[in-house]
Design a protein around this motif. Structure first.
Motif: not given
Length: 553
Positions: A82-107
């Protein structure tokens, strides 16, 4: 496997099946940035592709082989920046984004997320609270409202780039609201009310250009309302109620032409009401209760807000006269202007608001008399004008308002000492309102008992207290009392006397007499003589117990 790559400047490029779907948050850049961009592309072209070339046939075979349950395939080899270089963080799939959301839940008291099917063994489209598009497995909605979750919101939520609705209301999420939410360019609903979120409202949220509903009510957010919210072109409802904000209402909010609901109640705002808000011609509800907002209201306010249904400005510092043309807001249902510093008289044509149900003008500096047109407000349920300087007589027609159940006129200069005193004193007996309301303008629980008793008599006689047969000489209560107990059977609704097979007629008559007697006890002339509401409940339970054995089920 297909990937989502998040770029700087809120540019999201989603690549799959040789297709690029680009969303650009802000396409305007100065000449220097454009020049830099061209240099980046030139450098890429000189260096050649980053990945070894394969034939199109080999690429297709590899994509077919690596297709997975989540529907994402490998990136094509000829993808471009696109217009700029990509950031280092690349998410392989929505499942990984959702699992990251899950990891923030403590209760998780319901085990919806931590103990449910949120595992890689199950397709993420089947996870609790997750909805996907029909044809392609793209997460379009995340709804975990009312689940009692406690934790933080992962910044990687911003990588669910196809998300249309995010609903986490009524939980215990804490911490800051992630700036990464601004990457959700398709987001239409952001519902985070009743949590414990802190910090400022991210100004970058204006990048969610499709946002229609933004509700952050009842959190612990601080700081001011970002000016940038005024450039959300599709926003229909903005609810920031019950937060710890400060500063004034941004004038930029007047630019949101689509907005219908503006709720800034109990947010600690100060300053004057921006005149730009008069540009909100589509607004139907404004709630600014319990702030420190000042200013005056234009006399022709309905020309600016022609569709207003609810205007709630109570407990502020508004001053000046009440809008004289308020009667032109034909759709107005609720008007709350109590406990400000309004002066002058009540608008004489207020009785033209035929849809009005709630009217609160108490706690101001109003003078003059109560307009007789108030008696035309047939749908009025609550009427407050207490703690003003209103004088004169209470219009008798107020007693004919059959839907009125709350009335407060105390701490005024109202009197009944004139040629119409008899009419004024019978105000309550002509309707559902207790007699002391008409003569003294006071509200009490005993008055509520009176209204309840009138309702009982109406139900079991099928006669309204406002029927033509009743007047100042003969009220519903007097008519019933003169028939009790010997002739009560003749005034009972015929439909209640139509026996069903197996009914005990004598027992039924006894029960009906008990109800009529209770209604008369509730509607005695003097408040101190009326039965207490707790005793009303006791007697009703006894009548119910006597009634049930008499029914043939």
């Amino acid at each position: 496997m297909r990937k989502e790559i998040v770029y700087d400047d809120d540019v999201v490029v989603e690549i799959g099946n040789n297709m690029i779907d680009m969303q650009i948050g802000d396409s305007s850049k100065d000449g220097q940035e454009e020049s830099s961009q061209k240099d980046d592309h030139q450098e890429m072209e000189e260096q050649g592709p980053r990945v070894d070339q394969e034939s199109s046939k080999e690429q297709q075979e590899k994509r077919d082989q690596t297709s997975t349950n989540d529907g994402y395939q490998d990136l094509p080899r000829d993808w471009r920046y696109a217009r700029n270089h990509p950031k280092d963080l690349i998410i392989d799939s929505p499942s990984q984004a959702l699992l990251s959301f899950q990891s923030g839940i403590g209760f998780d008291p319901t085990n919806s997320v931590l103990g449910g099917n949120w595992t890689e063994a199950t397709s993420f489209c089947n996870w609790v609270g997750v909805s996907c598009s029909r044809n392609k497995q793209r997460v379009t909605s995340l709804n975990l409202s009312y689940t009692g979750l406690q934790g933080t919101i992962s910044p990687l939520i911003g990588n669910l780039s196809f998300l249309v609705s995010l609903d986490l209301r009524n939980n215990s999420f804490y911490g800051n609201l992630p700036n990464e939410i601004s990457r959700l360019h398709r987001l239409k609903e952001l519902l985070l009310q009743f949590n414990q979120l802190e910090g400022n409202i991210p100004p970058t949220i204006h990048h969610c250009r499709e946002l229609q509903l933004l509700s952050l009510e009842a959190n612990r957010l601080s700081g001011g309302i970002p000016d940038e919210l005024g450039i959300l072109p599709s926003l229909r409802e903005l609810n920031l109620r019950m937060n710890n904000l400060n500063g004034a209402i941004p004038s930029s909010l007047g630019n949101i032409s689509a907005i219908q609901i503006l709720n800034l109640r109990e947010t600690g705002l100060t300053g004057s009401l921006p005149s730009s808000l008069l540009n909100l011609s589509s607004v139907i509800g404004i709630d600014l209760v319990k702030n420190n907002i000042s200013g005056t209201l234009p006399m022709d306010i309905c020309n600016y807000w022609p569709n207003i249904h609810s205007l709630n400005l109570s407990f502020n510092k508004f001053s000046g006269q009440l809008p004289s043309e308020i009667h032109r807001c034909k759709g107005l249902v609720a008007l709350f202007l109590g406990y400000n510093m309004f002066d002058g008289g009540m608008p004489t044509d207020i009785g033209s608001l035929h849809k009005l149900q709630l009217l609160d003008l108490g706690g101001n500096n109003l003078i003059g008399t109560i307009p007789s047109t108030v008696g035309n407000l047939s749908r009025l349920r609550k009427f407050y004008i207490e703690d003003n300087y209103i004088q004169g007589n209470i219009p008798t027609d107020i007693g004919l308002l059959s839907n009125l159940n709350e009335l407060n006129m105390e701490l005024n200069n109202l009197t009944a000492e004139n040629k119409n005193a008899t009419h004024t004193k019978t105000l309550g007996t002509l309707g559902y309102i207790a007699p002391e309301y008409g003569s003294e303008g006071k509200v009490s629980t005993r008055g509520d008992v009176y209204s309840y008793g009138i309702m009982l008599l109406e139900i079991f006689t099928a006669k309204k207290p406002t029927d033509e047969m009743f007047s100042k000489e003969m009220s519903l209560r007097k008519w019933v009392a003169e028939s009790f107990p010997e002739k009560t059977i003749h005034i009972i609704d015929d439909a209640l006397l139509d026996p069903e097979e197996g009914d005990d007629l004598k027992a039924t008559h006894t029960i009906l007499l008990s109800i009529i007697e209770l209604g008369l006890e509730c509607t005695k002339e003097l408040p101190v003589e009326r039965i207490d509401m707790k005793d009303v409940v006791v007697k009703l339970n006894k009548i119910k117990l006597a009634f049930l054995p008499n029914r043939n089920f």
